[in-house]
Scaffold this active site. Structure first.
Site, PDB file in Angstrom:
ATOM      1  N   HIS A   1     -12.179  -1.697   2.122  1.00 10.89           N
ATOM      2  CA  HIS A   1     -11.200  -1.033   2.976  1.00 10.89           C
ATOM      3  C   HIS A   1     -11.760  -1.008   4.396  1.00 10.89           C
ATOM      4  CE1 HIS A   1      -9.306   2.580   4.842  1.00 10.89           C
ATOM      5  NE2 HIS A   1      -8.246   2.081   4.233  1.00 10.89           N
TER       6      HIS A   1
ATOM      7  N   GLU B   1     -10.400   3.689  -1.576  1.00 14.65           N
ATOM      8  CA  GLU B   1     -10.707   4.090  -0.208  1.00 14.65           C
ATOM      9  C   GLU B   1     -10.906   5.594  -0.081  1.00 14.65           C
ATOM     10  OE1 GLU B   1      -7.044   4.379   2.574  1.00 14.65           O
ATOM     11  OE2 GLU B   1      -6.560   2.790   1.177  1.00 14.65           O
TER      12      GLU B   1
ATOM     13  N   ASP C   1       0.851  -1.191   0.000  1.00 11.91           N
ATOM     14  CA  ASP C   1       0.000   0.000   0.000  1.00 11.91           C
ATOM     15  C   ASP C   1       0.886   1.241   0.000  1.00 11.91           C
ATOM     16  OD1 ASP C   1      -1.875   1.937   0.366  1.00 11.91           O
ATOM     17  OD2 ASP C   1      -2.677   1.159   2.252  1.00 11.91           O
TER      18      ASP C   1
ATOM     19  N   GLU D   1      -1.593  -1.219  -3.939  1.00  8.34           N
ATOM     20  CA  GLU D   1      -2.719  -0.396  -3.483  1.00  8.34           C
ATOM     21  C   GLU D   1      -2.373   1.087  -3.514  1.00  8.34           C
ATOM     22  OE1 GLU D   1      -4.657  -1.958  -0.038  1.00  8.34           O
ATOM     23  OE2 GLU D   1      -5.045   0.006   0.819  1.00  8.34           O
TER      24      GLU D   1
HETATM   25 CA    CA Z   1      -4.848   1.784   2.074  1.00  6.74          CA
END
Ligand code: CA
Length: 387
Positions: free
Chosen positions: A300, A250, A198, A224
């Site tokens: 998320h 998200e 991420d 991500e």
């Molecule tokens: Ca994230």
């Protein structure tokens, strides 16, 4: 039945160790719970995404802006309430904090509906497609320490030992350092554990594409938020250039935000955040659009046990995509870093990590009407803070 009061509870405490991601480091743990009271004695709980001082701003929006709009309305009229609030806030913020605030209120209305109908939320949503939800362990937050690679190696090995079959780590310190961190984790956990990374939109597409090729070499399952959520063309360029899955969503809000992300084929894995995008009522619309375009959804998840419980209902009620005798199962994102608001908030804790350990990686659905969770009011009083 009428809504009589909406109360925001911002909970906070100091972390023992600073944690971070590619945008900032932080020293306080925050949760923002929303309590919706009714004239029949039934109370619903929800949660708003947004830590630190954002939670105080959202508390003001919940109590001073949204509450007066909906006092006296029937809490079962979730669509009516959602559209009234959204229409009145449209000119003041179609994304961000107003929608995060509406999300917490909407989730609490679903909790109330479940309690009134004596049904769990997953059944209000159409029923559970699965009895247990596989969980992946999220950890390996960034820290300003000289031995981050060694720490990531130790932490990832510990997450594997806890029974998680997949895990996610932070990156975003620059491609060279990122590759060292991912190599360190991959060496520690071996080739058979799923690994996701991420970047919290630290990169441009031009930087993220060669980094993604290295991540593919290390068997990373998804990349991500490689780029900023507004950079739809950057997302498309990454999907085009790389074989690996690109994940994101998200930071997106409402059906209108997700419409463009989904239609634009920007992500391979969509990550809607129910506590931010507009609540469960809006999540259902985003899910329908994702299904219509065959985009897999892995929610998320961030925040307290209220957010985790809410997501267990959503993940239970998520249809297989596509249908198959042995479909790929959705996963619960579970933060494994210490968090008292996940572990101690509820009268009967969800005990996610114990369940994962005992079952080899899966979690049961909360039982009982509504969200099936009961926050401990003494605990809330103890950790409540004012701006
Ligand atoms: Ca994230």
């Amino acid at each position: 039945m009428k809504i009589t009061e909406i109360i925001s509870h911002v909970l906070q405490y100091d972390l023992e160790e600073e944690l971070g991601y590619s945008q900032q480091y932080y020293l306080k743990r925050t949760a923002h719970l929303v309590e919706v009271r009714t004239d029949v004695g039934v109370t619903g709980w929800g949660e708003c995404f947004g830590g630190g001082n954002v939670a105080f701003a959202n508390k003001t929006i919940v109590e001073k802006v949204i509450q007066p709009m909906v006092l006296g309305m029937n809490p079962l009229d979730r669509e009516v309430i959602w559209h009234k609030v959204y229409n009145l806030l449209r000119d003041h913020g179609q994304k961000g904090m107003p929608i995060q605030s509406l999300s917490g209120v909407d989730i609490a209305l679903w909790d109330i509906a479940g309690k009134i109908h004596d049904l769990p939320v997953y059944q209000l949503l159409g029923g559970a497609f699965r009895e247990r939800i596989p969980a992946y362990g999220y950890g390996m937050m960034l820290q300003r320490v000289p031995d981050l690679e060694e720490r990531f190696a130790r932490e990832s090995a510990a997450i594997r030992e806890q029974g998680f079959k997949a895990m996610k780590m932070k990156i975003g310190l620059g491609p060279t350092q990122d590759i060292r961190l991912v190599e360190s984790v991959r060496n520690a956990i071996g080739p058979d554990i799923g690994l996701m990374v991420d970047a919290n939109h630290a990169y441009t597409a031009r930087e993220a594409i060669p980094l993604g090729r290295e991540l593919e070499r290390l068997g990373v399952a998804w990349f991500e938020e490689p780029v900023a959520s507004e950079d739809h063309q950057g997302y498309r360029d990454l999907c085009e250039a790389l074989d690996m899955n690109i994940a994101g969503g998200e930071g997106e809000f409402t059906r209108w935000g997700f419409r463009d992300l989904i239609k634009g084929r920007c992500v391979d894995v969509l990550q809607p955040e129910v506590c931010a995008l507009g609540g469960i009522t809006e999540y259902q619309k985003v899910l329908a659009m994702a299904n219509a375009h065959f985009v897999p959804v892995v929610n998320h998840v961030w925040g307290s046990a209220v957010a985790v419980g809410t997501n267990l209902h959503l993940l239970a009620a998520l249809p297989d995509l596509p249908g198959a005798a042995h479909p790929v199962q959705p996963m619960l994102e579970y933060d494994t870093t210490p968090n008292r608001f996940r572990e101690e908030l509820l009268v009967n804790p969800l005990r996610i990590q114990e369940q994962v350990k005992a079952s080899g990686g899966t979690v049961a659905l909360p039982q009982g009407p509504g969200l099936g969770i009961e926050p401990d009011l003494d605990f809330i009083r103890h950790f409540s803070v004012d701006a």
